[in-house]
Write a protein that holds these residues in place. Structure first.
Motif: not given
Length: 196
Positions: A25-33, A35-45, A107-114
């Protein structure tokens, strides 16, 4: 001879396994948690039938320069990345929505993986009367971000938080978070469905 051949085959097997493990898979980078983002809702099931984004929530990377450049209308939530098109599907306006209070601090929160050198983080919100059953377009958004957080080219940590005042809105809306990278031509996009 048999021992050398066995060692060679074992070594090739390990090397092949390592190659598959790093190229899947591609290396990840970041998303908002928050408010929860659509990609996080998909990622956490929480949301099902999301396609490839369920394995790559931090990878929604597209051209920067939004709103004058960047992903095409109707493809903003996926960052213009075709393999993440499920994020552009409004699902009849039924994406789970985070409850927020208009005019309150959030308070906006981003999770950064790269980590990347960062220009800024920007937050846009849909106009009153936006139709949540249609894919997001620029015309759906207020033209100016309601919050811009300059970063001056610094690299963020594994999480980034910043607080801003939410706009005076009522009902269902969508917040578009844009993380602009300083030393590439790209940005990361995150759509969060919210209810005021």
């Amino acid at each position: 001879m048999r021992k050398k051949l066995t060692s060679l085959l074992l070594g090739l097997g390990v090397a092949g396994s390592a190659l598959l493990a790093t190229s899947g898979t591609a290396q990840g980078h970041g998303y908002t948690d928050s408010p929860v983002s659509r990609q996080q809702l998909c990622g956490n099931g929480t949301v099902r039938n999301c396609g490839q984004i369920q394995w790559e929530p931090p990878s929604v990377e597209g051209d920067k320069g939004f709103p004058t450049r960047g992903p095409a209308d109707g493809h903003i939530c996926s960052g213009g990345v075709g393999r993440f098109s499920e994020l552009d599907d409004p699902r009849g306006g039924n994406w789970p929505a985070t409850s927020l209070t208009a005019g309150a601090n959030h308070t906006f929160l981003w999770r950064i993986s790269a980590r990347h050198a960062t220009t800024d983080f920007r937050y846009y919100i849909t106009k009153d009367g936006w139709d949540p059953t249609k894919p997001l377009t620029r015309a759906d958004l207020d033209p100016q971000p309601f919050l811009t957080v300059p970063f001056g080219g610094r690299q963020p940590g594994a999480t980034v938080t910043h607080t801003g005042v939410l706009p005076q809105k009522t009902g269902r809306h969508l917040i578009l978070g844009v993380w602009n990278i300083a030393d590439t031509g790209n940005a990361f996009y995150a759509c969060s469905d919210v209810r005021f």
